[in-house]
Design a protein around this motif. Structure first.
Motif, PDB file in Angstrom:
ATOM      1  N   ALA A 189       0.899  -1.794   0.243  1.00 37.52           N
ATOM      2  CA  ALA A 189       0.101   0.039   0.022  1.00 37.52           C
ATOM      3  C   ALA A 189       0.719   1.299  -0.438  1.00 37.52           C
ATOM      4  O   ALA A 189       0.361   2.604  -0.710  1.00 37.52           O
ATOM      5  CB  ALA A 189      -1.032  -0.370   1.221  1.00 37.52           C
ATOM      6  N   LEU A 200      -6.459  -4.336  -5.303  1.00 39.64           N
ATOM      7  CA  LEU A 200      -7.912  -4.028  -4.239  1.00 39.64           C
ATOM      8  C   LEU A 200      -9.021  -4.353  -4.954  1.00 39.64           C
ATOM      9  O   LEU A 200     -10.036  -4.676  -5.080  1.00 39.64           O
ATOM     10  CB  LEU A 200      -7.835  -2.851  -3.550  1.00 39.64           C
ATOM     11  N   VAL A 203      -9.821  -7.588  -4.646  1.00 40.51           N
ATOM     12  CA  VAL A 203     -10.394  -8.025  -3.552  1.00 40.51           C
ATOM     13  C   VAL A 203     -11.953  -7.530  -3.576  1.00 40.51           C
ATOM     14  O   VAL A 203     -13.052  -7.822  -3.556  1.00 40.51           O
ATOM     15  CB  VAL A 203      -9.538  -6.932  -2.757  1.00 40.51           C
ATOM     16  N   LYS A 204     -12.596  -6.138  -3.994  1.00 43.56           N
ATOM     17  CA  LYS A 204     -13.500  -5.510  -4.296  1.00 43.56           C
ATOM     18  C   LYS A 204     -14.709  -6.268  -5.003  1.00 43.56           C
ATOM     19  O   LYS A 204     -15.224  -6.712  -4.681  1.00 43.56           O
ATOM     20  CB  LYS A 204     -14.188  -4.295  -4.811  1.00 43.56           C
ATOM     21  N   ALA A 218      -0.377   0.009   6.793  1.00 42.26           N
ATOM     22  CA  ALA A 218      -1.585   0.118   5.778  1.00 42.26           C
ATOM     23  C   ALA A 218      -1.558  -1.309   4.417  1.00 42.26           C
ATOM     24  O   ALA A 218      -2.795  -1.055   4.555  1.00 42.26           O
ATOM     25  CB  ALA A 218      -1.025   1.294   4.902  1.00 42.26           C
ATOM     26  N   THR A 219      -1.291  -1.808   4.146  1.00 41.67           N
ATOM     27  CA  THR A 219      -0.967  -3.180   3.428  1.00 41.67           C
ATOM     28  C   THR A 219      -2.335  -3.664   4.484  1.00 41.67           C
ATOM     29  O   THR A 219      -3.412  -4.626   4.683  1.00 41.67           O
ATOM     30  CB  THR A 219      -0.239  -4.002   2.573  1.00 41.67           C
ATOM     31  N   ASP A 221      -3.894  -3.288   7.254  1.00 39.58           N
ATOM     32  CA  ASP A 221      -5.327  -2.973   7.439  1.00 39.58           C
ATOM     33  C   ASP A 221      -6.400  -2.925   5.779  1.00 39.58           C
ATOM     34  O   ASP A 221      -7.654  -3.001   6.675  1.00 39.58           O
ATOM     35  CB  ASP A 221      -5.389  -0.866   7.462  1.00 39.58           C
ATOM     36  N   LYS A 222      -5.138  -3.201   5.198  1.00 38.75           N
ATOM     37  CA  LYS A 222      -6.954  -4.137   4.038  1.00 38.75           C
ATOM     38  C   LYS A 222      -7.332  -5.266   3.964  1.00 38.75           C
ATOM     39  O   LYS A 222      -8.102  -6.062   2.945  1.00 38.75           O
ATOM     40  CB  LYS A 222      -6.344  -3.637   2.414  1.00 38.75           C
ATOM     41  N   ASP A 224      -7.892  -9.718   4.696  1.00 43.48           N
ATOM     42  CA  ASP A 224      -9.670 -10.358   5.252  1.00 43.48           C
ATOM     43  C   ASP A 224      -8.886 -11.126   5.952  1.00 43.48           C
ATOM     44  O   ASP A 224      -9.571 -11.353   7.010  1.00 43.48           O
ATOM     45  CB  ASP A 224      -9.932 -10.772   4.582  1.00 43.48           C
TER      46      ASP A 224
END
Length: 622
Positions: A189, A200, A203-204, A218-219, A221-222, A224
């Motif tokens: 990130a 991402l 991922v979405k 920061a990575t 935090d995203k 799963d």
């Protein structure tokens, strides 16, 4: 659109590639004239036509115009004849001749190993090639090292051992097809943000993201699933995941039997890594380890991404082997959406590895230890048979500076890097430079930590002020086009190297007119064994579009997303209409990818009260 000579006060645009990280984003630079009449960059924006970024830029790339205008440039050579003196300006031609004379004298008196070159993954392909050609082919020194040794050597060596060649087997298109991502030892990130945004998006759409890191960054935090690992225990986790893939029946026996070797030893090796043991070693809850293994095993396609968190280790190569084991065991390689994807830190570290600028490397993914590879390089460089040394392979960056401090290396030429600031064991670097008889630096800025130890500091052109090829993490070549004029007497790196080589007595081999002529020579380094092939790439073609290797023909496709060999032909591992799978010929001795059982080893040092730091797991700033 490219305009070579824009008129004053008339902005024009130049397409180029970003100079920061290995993602290799395409850029469009708006250019005009500065108050002194030099061409200058006014603004940088993303190139929507470039396959790496489709117009996106991170903060670093978007502020490139400011970097090009930064003060403190080295505009003329600074030379001192005595270490007690302050350096004084000298005309460039005279400084080049003086540098060549002193280097030649040291080599003649003390032998080729008295000279060391330390180069960079930020140099263009042409400059990297010429540095290695001069060092190994003509000076015949053992000592050419790169700052890539500090970040990418583990990934490169791991790829070679497991798969037979140092090159990612996939492409950025894989991010659009993966069902699960395993990001380990990489803060994408922050350090590869444009590529992370691409991840991402998938991922979405429903893909799972597993992040392994000692820090919640920061990575993470995203993610799963975030596996907050104890530093230095990566091998235990990777072996534990493979243990569970076997236990859960999530391996691909057909792929293993057809395309790999070494599997017969793995079940016994993996018995030492049950989930409870791995949890105790790594500090990760057993349930999370089991969940990660299940997501990987149940994924139709899955990718791994890693960088310095795995590479910068006393066993970085082993970490890469263990990660690739997971792909080989599940058959998740050579397919769109699957594969082990090493993220490169510097903008042309991939190209430098292909040029062989570390250890025993030769251009075209070749090595000095191979009779055939040496013969190819000797023909390429118009050298007599037996010219190249079989023992000319240094033992690494730190050892190079150590031997300098001990007086065995007398001269050091440092190009496009600042080792006093960036190499661990800083004292070893300083002691080496202080002990050397002659230190040459080649940089764009005058006031660097390493320039303080230089007898000669040569002014180089900055990115955007010279022309040359850069190769990104997915083997994509982009032409970095000259957009601005270098200040004063600054020259491109390739030109400085070539001119010094000529003055050292090698004019017939280094009398190039421009960077394009150097690239034409590089194109001849085709390697059928590994699939490395630039024969279809030309400057004319690169001025129109980036090209991903392997590229055998100038009228071939610009993209070659999945690289593996079958009789020298790139292919993807797709199922035929009859349900069969094509035979892959990995560039190993057997033609099969190799499993390696790499045992967990406790770290040599752990963070403590005196040194409570867990090192950054992203891209280093060189």
């Amino acid at each position: 659109m490219t305009v070579a000579h824009p008129q004053p006060d008339t902005p024009a645009q130049v397409r180029t590639v970003c100079s920061y990280c290995g993602v290799g984003c395409g850029m469009v630079l708006d250019i005009g004239r500065g108050p002194d009449g030099r061409r200058t960059v006014l603004k940088a924006t993303g190139d929507k036509a470039h396959p790496a970024n489709s117009g996106r830029l991170c903060t670093k790339g978007a502020t490139s115009a400011g970097m090009l205008a930064a003060p403190g440039r080295l505009t003329a050579p600074l030379v001192r004849t005595d270490r007690s003196q302050e350096p004084a300006p000298m005309p460039m031609e005279r400084a080049v001749k003086e540098t060549a004379r002193r280097l030649r004298a040291i080599v003649d008196e003390h032998g080729p190993d008295a000279l060391a070159l330390y180069v960079s993954g930020q140099m263009t392909l042409e400059a990297q090639y010429l540095a290695n050609k001069l060092a190994k082919g003509f000076v015949r020194t053992s000592w050419i090292e790169s700052n890539s040794r500090l970040c990418m050597a583990g990934a490169g060596s791991g790829y070679k051992l497991s798969l037979g060649a140092d090159g990612p087997p996939g492409s950025y298109e894989d991010f659009e097809h993966a069902d699960t991502f395993l990001v380990t030892g990489s803060n994408m990130a922050d350090c590869h943000p444009v590529l992370f945004l691409r991840l991402l998006e998938r991922v979405k759409a429903g893909a799972k993201l597993i992040v392994v890191d000692p820090r919640r960054n920061a990575t993470a935090d995203k993610a799963d699933l975030f596996l907050q690992i104890r530093p230095g225990t990566d091998l235990a986790l990777l072996n534990g995941l493979l243990h569970l893939l076997v236990e859960n029946g999530h391996t691909d026996p057909g792929f293993i039997a057809e395309h790999t070797e070494g599997w017969e030893a793995m079940p016994g090796f993996l018995r030492d890594y049950p989930p409870a043991t791995v949890s105790e070693i790594t500090g990760i809850p057993e349930a999370d380890i089991r969940l990660a293994a299940r997501w990987i095993g149940e994924a139709g396609e899955w990718m791994s991404c890693w960088t310095m968190g795995l590479n910068q280790s006393t066993h970085g190569t082993w970490n890469t082997n263990a990660l690739i084991n997971l792909h080989l065991a599940t058959g998740a390689i050579c397919r769109p959406g699957s594969g082990p994807f090493s993220l490169t830190g510097q903008p042309n570290a991939m190209g430098g590895r292909e040029m062989g600028y570390m250890g025993p490397g030769l251009p075209g993914q070749r090595v000095l230890q191979s009779d055939d590879d040496r013969a190819h390089a000797e023909e390429l460089w118009d050298l007599g048979p037996g010219t190249l040394r079989t023992d000319a392979a240094g033992a690494g960056t730190v050892d190079m500076f150590r031997q300098m401090s001990e007086g065995r290396i007398k001269a050091c030429w440092i190009i496009c890097t600042n080792p006093v600031a960036s190499v661990a064991n800083r004292r070893t670097v300083i002691e080496g430079l202080e002990a050397a008889e002659f230190v040459v630096t080649q940089d764009v800025f005058a006031d660097t930590e390493t320039n303080a130890y230089a007898d000669v500091a040569l002014p180089a052109a900055l990115w955007g002020e010279a022309e040359g090829v850069m190769i990104n993490s997915e083997r994509n070549l982009t032409l970095a086009t000259q957009a601005a004029d270098p200040p004063g007497e600054a020259w491109p790196d390739w030109r400085i190297i070539a001119r010094i080589a000529c003055e050292m007595g090698y004019e017939e081999a280094f009398g190039y007119a421009d960077a394009e002529e150097v690239f034409e020579e590089i194109r001849r380094a085709h390697n059928p064994r590994t699939g490395y092939d630039l024969r279809g790439v030309t400057y004319e073609r690169l001025r129109r579009t980036p090209v991903q290797w392997p590229s055998a023909a100038v009228d071939g496709p610009d993209r070659n997303p999945v690289r593996y060999l079958n009789d020298g032909v790139s292919q993807t591992l797709t199922v035929r209409p009859d349900g069969s799978v094509p035979r892959l010929a990995f560039p190993t001795a057997s033609g099969r990818a190799v499993f390696f059982g790499r045992p967990h080893m406790p770290p040599a040092e752990m963070p403590d009260d005196d040194f409570p730091f867990v090192l950054n797991t992203g891209r280093l700033q060189h």
